[in-house]
Write an enzyme that holds these catalytic residues in place. Structure first.
Site, PDB file in Angstrom:
ATOM      1  N   CYS A 459       0.888  -1.154   0.000  1.00  0.00           N
ATOM      2  CA  CYS A 459       0.000   0.000   0.000  1.00  0.00           C
ATOM      3  C   CYS A 459       0.926   1.204   0.000  1.00  0.00           C
ATOM      4  O   CYS A 459       1.744   1.354  -0.901  1.00  0.00           O
ATOM      5  CB  CYS A 459      -0.953  -0.025   1.189  1.00  0.00           C
ATOM      6  SG  CYS A 459      -0.202  -0.387   2.792  1.00  0.00           S
ATOM      7  N   GLY A 462       2.877  -0.096   3.792  1.00  0.00           N
ATOM      8  CA  GLY A 462       3.099  -1.540   3.704  1.00  0.00           C
ATOM      9  C   GLY A 462       2.730  -2.293   4.957  1.00  0.00           C
ATOM     10  O   GLY A 462       3.265  -3.372   5.217  1.00  0.00           O
ATOM     11  N   ILE A 463       1.790  -1.737   5.750  1.00  0.00           N
ATOM     12  CA  ILE A 463       1.401  -2.426   6.987  1.00  0.00           C
ATOM     13  C   ILE A 463      -0.113  -2.449   7.217  1.00  0.00           C
ATOM     14  O   ILE A 463      -0.647  -3.444   7.686  1.00  0.00           O
ATOM     15  CB  ILE A 463       2.099  -1.822   8.234  1.00  0.00           C
ATOM     16  CG1 ILE A 463       1.853  -0.316   8.340  1.00  0.00           C
ATOM     17  CG2 ILE A 463       3.592  -2.119   8.198  1.00  0.00           C
ATOM     18  CD1 ILE A 463       2.449   0.320   9.588  1.00  0.00           C
ATOM     19  N   GLN A 506      -3.626  -1.993  11.018  1.00  0.00           N
ATOM     20  CA  GLN A 506      -3.361  -0.795  11.814  1.00  0.00           C
ATOM     21  C   GLN A 506      -4.519  -0.313  12.672  1.00  0.00           C
ATOM     22  O   GLN A 506      -4.306   0.275  13.720  1.00  0.00           O
ATOM     23  CB  GLN A 506      -2.947   0.339  10.876  1.00  0.00           C
ATOM     24  CG  GLN A 506      -1.488   0.312  10.520  1.00  0.00           C
ATOM     25  CD  GLN A 506      -0.632   0.820  11.659  1.00  0.00           C
ATOM     26  OE1 GLN A 506      -0.644   1.990  12.001  1.00  0.00           O
ATOM     27  NE2 GLN A 506       0.098  -0.085  12.289  1.00  0.00           N
TER      28      GLN A 506
END
EC number: 3.1.3.48
Length: 593
Positions: A459, A462-463, A506
């Site tokens: 994205c 990246g999380i 997240q």
């Protein structure tokens, strides 16, 4: 043998067939009491879309399949034939494989029900995570079909006043679909029983009051029953704080475990690599980072990219199963990392890229364009990329790219980029259907390429979205392999992924979306299975078994005695001497509140 939830104490042969055909896959199996010979058992196995039934006799001395190997317990028999493929055959030589246990439905959707859990595991959980008055309910391993209430009775320091064990186990008997604790009132459900004893605590014979103050909740769930779990997690809290309910509570508990995953990130912190990180504090763990091998030997940091390998770690009983799908979780490209990105894709032989962000969102750059325009060719350092074709679907764009290394002739690899375009700038999609259709296409493409390396997912950081897509895909792969009746654990899966790249998934909204996506997938799959089964015939009658064992001496074929011992799971033998509180002698005491 980690579970014997494949034992279904209250179903008929017809019901077993229906369960296996609607919830199982080929290789799914269950065991049940024999209706024709009380005390015996039947093994029902799904094979090529039909069901085979195999009789198991219990002579009072051992269990066997009317010949062949003999076993002390039903669990040992099942475990043996699961682990020794090819040992169980029909007369015509066809192999009967026991691959995937079809779990018995949970008797309640309450989160304090932990299903298969040993006494020692319950004590460990209650000691480490509970406090005085914490409780859980689990399946009895020594008495299939019954349950156990495990309560922490010591103080919060872990010691009880009289030196007794700080966890008390109370057997819950289930007969004729009624539940009781060995005397006194019978209840229609486990929930009714627990609610009663929360208000009216039991008292042990030595005077210890078993107060059920707060449940120790599980996150494990039978996938087929995810709707019930989502309903439980969606309930508002009983307190005035209406925000702190199930999803929030589970996600917050997960967040508090971050301190267990403080692995080194030294490479990303090096001064020379700082400009390669989109966000200065979102860095790859050293132990799982992708190390680039073809860099400039005169440049010591040319092996660095902000990316981690993600390897799913879930059990499989199939010894000859293909390697599990793996992933690379990485940040959105910066202008100065595009070359490294393509070096990584080439090195790892990745054939599928999943992009979950737009290039710009809310006026901010999320990922630079790392591919050429349609029908164009562009060189990125030592890598050459040709954009063969772009096609737009409802929620995504598919790009067919040809990747080659400069100076290696015309040897090209096809790389498919799936660019998901409809994730909202704020929050998560309102309907998980689009994401599931997208992941289904990605799955089929990855499966169609026999030597494909890890799926690259990114994205911006990246999380967040990256973690959400990967966790959903991992959970769906488990269900694909083991059937809708397998166990899944969303927080445990996220924790496993977070141990390989920090901060995956997240927000609470992303966490909730994972549940919603899996629920939507299960509902769609169940509808499809039901439609397919309408046109299929029912299963077979009992089959005659042929053994491929060298020793085929037949066992004692004498009629079974009317009363047979209850099979005991092998891992519980040492626990069989544990003394359950004789709650028939307990006195009820009114609530102290």
């Amino acid at each position: 043998m980690t579970s014997r939830r494949w034992f279904h104490p209250n179903i008929t042969g017809v019901e077993a067939e229906n369960l296996l055909l609607t919830r199982g896959v080929d290789g799914s199996f269950l065991a049940r009491p024999s209706k024709s010979n009380p005390g015996d058992f039947t093994l029902s196995v799904r094979r090529t879309g039909a069901v085979t039934h195999i009789k198991i006799q219990n002579t009072g001395d051992y269990y066997d399949l009317y010949g062949g190997e003999k076993f002390a317990t039903l669990a040992e028999l099942v475990q043996y034939y699961m682990e020794h493929h090819g040992q169980l055959k029909e007369k015509n030589g066809d192999v009967i494989e026991l691959k995937y246990p079809l779990n018995c439905a949970d008797p309640t959707s309450e989160r304090w029900f932990h299903g298969h859990l040993s006494g020692r595991e319950a004590e460990k959980l209650l000691t480490e995570k509970g406090k005085h008055g914490s409780f859980l309910v689990r399946e009895s391993q020594s008495h299939p079909g019954d349950f156990v209430l495990s309560v922490r009775t010591g103080d919060d320091k872990g010691e009880s006043n009289d030196g007794k064990s700080k966890v008390t186990h109370v057997m819950i008997h289930c007969q004729d679909l009624k539940y009781d604790v060995g005397g006194g009132e019978k209840f229609d459900s486990l929930t009714d029983l627990v609610e009663h004893y929360k208000k009216n605590p039991m008292v042990e014979t030595l005077g210890t009051v078993l107060q059920l103050k707060q449940p120790l909740n599980t996150t494990r769930i039978n996938a087929a029953e995810i709707e019930s779990r989502v309903r439980e997690l969606s309930k508002l809290a009983e307190t005035t704080d209406k925000v702190k309910q199930g999803f929030w509570e589970e996600f917050e508990t997960l967040q508090q475990q971050e301190c267990k995953l403080l692995y080194s990130r030294k490479e990303g912190q090096r001064q020379e690599n700082k400009n390669k990180n989109r966000y200065k504090n979102i860095l790859p763990f050293d132990h799982t980072r992708v190390v680039l091998h073809d860099g400039d030997p005169n440049e010591p940091v040319s092996d660095y990219i902000n990316a981690n390998i993600i390897m799913p770690e879930f059990e499989t009983k199939c010894n000859n199963s293909k390697p599990k799908k793996s992933y690379i979780a990485t940040q959105g490209c910066l202008q100065n990392t595009v070359n490294d990105f393509w070096r990584m894709v080439f090195q790892e032989n990745s054939r599928v890229i999943v992009m979950t962000t737009k290039e710009v969102e809310r006026g901010k750059s999320k990922c630079v364009k790392y591919w050429p325009d349609e029908y164009s060719l562009k060189e990125y350092g030592v890598m050459r990329v040709r954009n063969v074709k772009e096609s737009a679907a409802h929620d995504y764009t598919l790009r067919e790219l040809k990747l080659s290394k400069v100076g290696q002739g015309n040897t090209e690899r096809t790389v498919w980029q799936y660019h998901f375009r409809t994730w909202p700038d704020h929050g998560v999609p309102s309907d998980p259907g689009g994401v599931l259709d997208f992941l289904e296409e990605v799955h089929h493409k990855q499966e169609s390429i026999s030597d494909a390396g890890p799926v690259v997912v990114h994205c911006s950081a990246g999380i967040g979205r990256t973690g959400t897509f990967i966790v959903i895909d991992i959970l769906i792969d488990i269900i694909r392999e083991k059937g809708v009746d397998c166990d899944i654990d969303v927080p445990k899966t996220i924790q496993m992924v977070r141990s390989q790249r920090s901060g995956m998934v997240q927000t609470e909204a992303q966490y909730r979306f994972i549940y919603m996506a899996v629920q939507h997938y299960i509902e769609t799959l169940q509808r499809r299975i039901e439609e397919e089964q309408k046109s299929k015939r029912k299963g077979h009658e009992y089959t005659n078994i042929k053994y491929s064992l060298s020793d085929q001496t037949s066992g004692d074929q004498s009629p079974l005695p009317p009363c047979t011992p209850t099979p005991t799971c092998p891992e519980m033998r040492e626990d069989s001497a544990r003394v359950y509180e004789n709650v028939g002698l307990m006195q009820q005491q009114k609530s102290f509140r």
